[in-house]
Scaffold this motif. Structure first.
Motif, mmCIF file in Angstrom:
data_model
loop_
_atom_site.group_PDB
_atom_site.id
_atom_site.type_symbol
_atom_site.label_atom_id
_atom_site.label_comp_id
_atom_site.label_asym_id
_atom_site.label_seq_id
_atom_site.Cartn_x
_atom_site.Cartn_y
_atom_site.Cartn_z
ATOM 1 N N ALA A 1 -3.042 -0.926 15.624
ATOM 2 C CA ALA A 1 -4.432 -0.936 15.162
ATOM 3 C C ALA A 1 -5.101 0.421 15.415
ATOM 4 N N GLU A 2 -4.829 0.981 16.590
ATOM 5 C CA GLU A 2 -5.415 2.281 16.916
ATOM 6 C C GLU A 2 -4.869 3.359 15.966
ATOM 7 N N ALA A 3 -3.585 3.285 15.673
ATOM 8 C CA ALA A 3 -2.978 4.260 14.761
ATOM 9 C C ALA A 3 -3.626 4.175 13.379
ATOM 10 N N ILE A 4 -3.893 2.971 12.928
ATOM 11 C CA ILE A 4 -4.498 2.806 11.592
ATOM 12 C C ILE A 4 -5.911 3.398 11.575
ATOM 13 N N THR A 5 -6.658 3.176 12.648
ATOM 14 C CA THR A 5 -7.996 3.774 12.741
ATOM 15 C C THR A 5 -7.907 5.299 12.681
ATOM 16 N N MET A 6 -6.927 5.864 13.415
ATOM 17 C CA MET A 6 -6.756 7.324 13.406
ATOM 18 C C MET A 6 -6.394 7.812 12.006
ATOM 19 N N LEU A 7 -5.495 7.089 11.333
ATOM 20 C CA LEU A 7 -5.086 7.487 9.980
ATOM 21 C C LEU A 7 -6.269 7.425 9.022
ATOM 22 N N SER A 8 -7.124 6.409 9.192
ATOM 23 C CA SER A 8 -8.262 6.234 8.278
ATOM 24 C C SER A 8 -9.264 7.378 8.419
ATOM 25 N N SER A 9 -9.238 8.041 9.581
ATOM 26 C CA SER A 9 -10.239 9.085 9.830
ATOM 27 C C SER A 9 -9.880 10.410 9.164
ATOM 28 N N ASP A 10 -8.665 10.532 8.642
ATOM 29 C CA ASP A 10 -8.245 11.825 8.103
ATOM 30 C C ASP A 10 -7.189 11.577 7.025
ATOM 31 N N GLU A 11 -7.549 11.853 5.785
ATOM 32 C CA GLU A 11 -6.611 11.455 4.715
ATOM 33 C C GLU A 11 -5.369 12.343 4.638
ATOM 34 N N ASP A 12 -5.390 13.496 5.345
ATOM 35 C CA ASP A 12 -4.187 14.325 5.390
ATOM 36 C C ASP A 12 -3.337 14.067 6.628
ATOM 37 N N ALA A 13 -3.687 13.024 7.368
ATOM 38 C CA ALA A 13 -2.913 12.701 8.570
ATOM 39 C C ALA A 13 -1.576 12.088 8.174
ATOM 40 N N LYS A 14 -0.583 12.271 9.043
ATOM 41 C CA LYS A 14 0.747 11.692 8.817
ATOM 42 C C LYS A 14 1.175 10.971 10.082
ATOM 43 N N VAL A 15 1.980 9.941 9.895
ATOM 44 C CA VAL A 15 2.523 9.206 11.040
ATOM 45 C C VAL A 15 3.758 9.937 11.573
ATOM 46 N N LEU A 16 3.818 10.091 12.898
ATOM 47 C CA LEU A 16 5.000 10.656 13.542
ATOM 48 C C LEU A 16 5.711 9.537 14.305
ATOM 49 N N ALA A 17 6.973 9.296 13.957
ATOM 50 C CA ALA A 17 7.758 8.308 14.723
ATOM 51 C C ALA A 17 8.781 9.107 15.532
ATOM 52 N N ALA B 1 0.104 3.059 1.520
ATOM 53 C CA ALA B 1 -1.149 3.809 1.368
ATOM 54 C C ALA B 1 -1.289 4.748 2.565
ATOM 55 N N PRO B 2 -2.130 5.805 2.436
ATOM 56 C CA PRO B 2 -2.240 6.783 3.533
ATOM 57 C C PRO B 2 -2.652 6.161 4.875
ATOM 58 N N ASP B 3 -3.363 5.032 4.839
ATOM 59 C CA ASP B 3 -3.790 4.438 6.117
ATOM 60 C C ASP B 3 -2.985 3.182 6.457
ATOM 61 N N GLU B 4 -1.787 3.086 5.895
ATOM 62 C CA GLU B 4 -0.927 1.947 6.212
ATOM 63 C C GLU B 4 0.289 2.409 7.018
ATOM 64 N N ILE B 5 0.819 1.487 7.823
ATOM 65 C CA ILE B 5 1.995 1.779 8.642
ATOM 66 C C ILE B 5 3.061 0.718 8.400
ATOM 67 N N LEU B 6 4.266 1.170 8.213
ATOM 68 C CA LEU B 6 5.398 0.257 8.120
ATOM 69 C C LEU B 6 5.713 -0.215 9.538
ATOM 70 N N GLY C 1 -2.212 -2.482 7.483
ATOM 71 C CA GLY C 1 -3.275 -1.558 7.095
ATOM 72 C C GLY C 1 -4.609 -2.041 7.632
ATOM 73 N N PRO C 2 -5.690 -1.360 7.246
ATOM 74 C CA PRO C 2 -7.015 -1.720 7.771
ATOM 75 C C PRO C 2 -7.380 -3.181 7.501
ATOM 76 N N SER C 3 -6.862 -3.753 6.400
ATOM 77 C CA SER C 3 -7.263 -5.126 6.097
ATOM 78 C C SER C 3 -6.165 -6.143 6.411
ATOM 79 N N GLY C 4 -5.220 -5.750 7.265
ATOM 80 C CA GLY C 4 -4.221 -6.732 7.692
ATOM 81 C C GLY C 4 -2.819 -6.408 7.218
ATOM 82 N N ASN C 5 -1.972 -7.437 7.245
ATOM 83 C CA ASN C 5 -0.556 -7.265 6.898
ATOM 84 C C ASN C 5 -0.291 -7.585 5.438
ATOM 85 N N ARG C 6 0.687 -6.909 4.858
ATOM 86 C CA ARG C 6 1.226 -7.340 3.571
ATOM 87 C C ARG C 6 2.716 -7.059 3.585
#
Ligand code: FES
Ligand code: FES
Lengths: 270, 157
Positions: A15-31, A161-166, A139-144
């Motif tokens: 949830a925290e990661a999604i909030t961080m992603l939502s704050s910056d559209e050029d952000a990327k997830v690092l695994a 989407a940019p603010d979604e995480i697998l 994502g911000p609105s839950g799971n799909r």
């Protein structure tokens, strides 16, 4: 080589990661970073912020869930390679994971990272496509959930989407037989062409590096379903593919490899 | 940003840019130049170190990813009085190096191979070394050295 500058933020929860992603559209997830950091060092990617999800401990698991195996997105290739449950239930994934890169790469790279990167030349995405895996996305609105067949959209482009995480990958059990052919020149290299074939009551076949995304070998599957022999099915293997040329292989050579490797992979099924 | 980690059992800290790679943290901030950079593209393994006991290519890990974790480099293997680690000794005795450029990485990835396998055969060692390139030795003596170290150390690792 250094990546260009970026901001770094470490997330403790999805949830925290999604909030961080939502704050910056050029952000990327690092695994594990083993797809993203090389791209950033070559300056082929220059995200403004990295959201490090690598410490979210409850995203690393392989467990049975009914007639599926659920795999946490942060499960490393090494963990897939050594999972007894996976070796028993989805043996193709242990084999494919055990041949990615080299042992040090497998200590860092993750299944979620490789899948979200969506490289048509990578091994795991093609294996997941052959298995008909399901991606669980938050994502911000839950799971799909997204079927593998709809996940890989284009060159390094997925349904995320940019603010979604697998967060999880679900694979069906029941594909007890498999064939895996990875053609390369040195052990640790990417496949010049690769083929994954899995069989339950039907046979699914997919390609590595025969187009911008992982591809199902539909022509082969249709011929097999209609009762064609391995040789007949393999002879049309490159139909519907769109390989590119590079330093290792011309387009024609890749098409040739596709036919040969499909025949070999199908023969492994017995 | 501030990173704090354990390197060869000692607490270390530095203020770095987020884009700093682990290998540069070790070499430039900590002055530990035993870890080499060869290809800089995660192919050659010259930069291999142990992160929480497992081999990784430190040119492809951010210093930030190692924050709070434990790193072992080639400098951490010999004891304080200079006595070589059995694996280092095996490299020396089997002539497993020539120019030596790949050697820190070869030794560190071999530490991982030894730790992950209760028994070792030649094929397992060769597969374990897949991500480490040596332009001098032809690998045979490196493989011999790892097998010799296993023999000497038994299940100790
Ligand atoms: S320098 Fe890191 S793998 Fe070559
Ligand atoms: S000893 Fe020279 S590269 Fe290995």
């Amino acid at each position: 080589m250094y990546p260009s500058s970026f901001e770094y933020a470490r997330a403790a929860t999805v949830a925290e990661a999604i909030t961080m992603l939502s704050s910056d559209e050029d952000a990327k997830v690092l695994a594990g970073g083993h797809s993203l950091i090389p791209l950033m060092k070559l300056r082929l990617a220059s995200p403004s912020m990295l959201v490090d999800i690598g410490r979210i401990s409850d995203l690393s698991y392989v467990r049975k869930d009914g007639d599926q195996i659920a795999i946490g997105a942060l499960t490393r290739h090494r963990d897939l390679e050594t999972s007894e449950l996976l070796a028993r239930e989805v043996p193709v994934l242990s084999r494919v994971a055990g041949q990615i890169g080299d042992p040090s790469v497998r200590h860092a790279g993750t299944i979620g990272g490789s899948t979200a990167h969506g490289d048509g030349a990578a091994d795991l995405p093609a294996a997941l496509l052959a298995l008909g895996a399901t991606m669980v996305v938050q994502g911000p609105s839950g799971n799909r959930t997204v079927p593998a067949a709809e996940f890989f959209k284009g060159f390094l482009e997925t349904a995320l989407a940019p603010d979604e995480i697998l967060t999880e990958i679900r694979v069906p059990t029941g594909f007890s037989k498999f064939g895996f052919q990875k053609f390369n020149r040195r052990a640790q290299d990417w496949a010049i062409v690769g083929v994954v074939a899995v069989r339950s009551d039907r046979t699914n076949v997919s390609f590595i590096n025969m187009g911008p995304t992982p591809l199902r070998a539909s022509a082969v599957e249709e011929r097999l379903a209609a009762g064609a022999s391995v040789e007949e099915a393999a002879s049309v293997a490159d139909e519907g593919t769109s390989p590119s040329a590079d330093i290792n292989a011309s387009v024609d050579y890749r098409r040739h490899l596709a036919r040969v490797l499909v025949q070999r992979a199908l023969s492994e099924l017995g | 940003m501030r990173v704090e980690l354990t390197v060869n059992g000692q607490n270390k800290a530095a203020d770095v840019e987020p884009r700093t790679l682990l290998v540069h943290l070790l070499r430039e901030d900590f002055g530990m130049t035993g870890t080499n950079v060869g290809c800089d593209t995660s192919s050659c393994g010259a930069c291999t170190v142990l992160l929480d006991g497992e081999s990784v290519k430190s040119c492809t890990v951010l210093a930030a990813q190692a924050d709070g974790r434990s790193v072992t480099t080639i400098e951490g293997l010999a004891s304080a009085d200079g006595t070589l680690h059995p694996l280092q000794r095996a490299f020396q005795e089997n002539h497993a190096l020539q120019c030596g450029y790949c050697t820190p990485g070869m030794v560190m990835v071999s530490m991982s191979i030894l730790a992950e396998n209760d028994t070792l055969d030649e094929a397992t060692v060769r597969e374990g070394l897949e991500g480490n390139l040596c332009r001098c030795t032809g690998y045979h003596n490196i493989v011999k050295a790892v097998l010799a170290a296993k023999e000497e150390m038994g299940a100790e690792l």
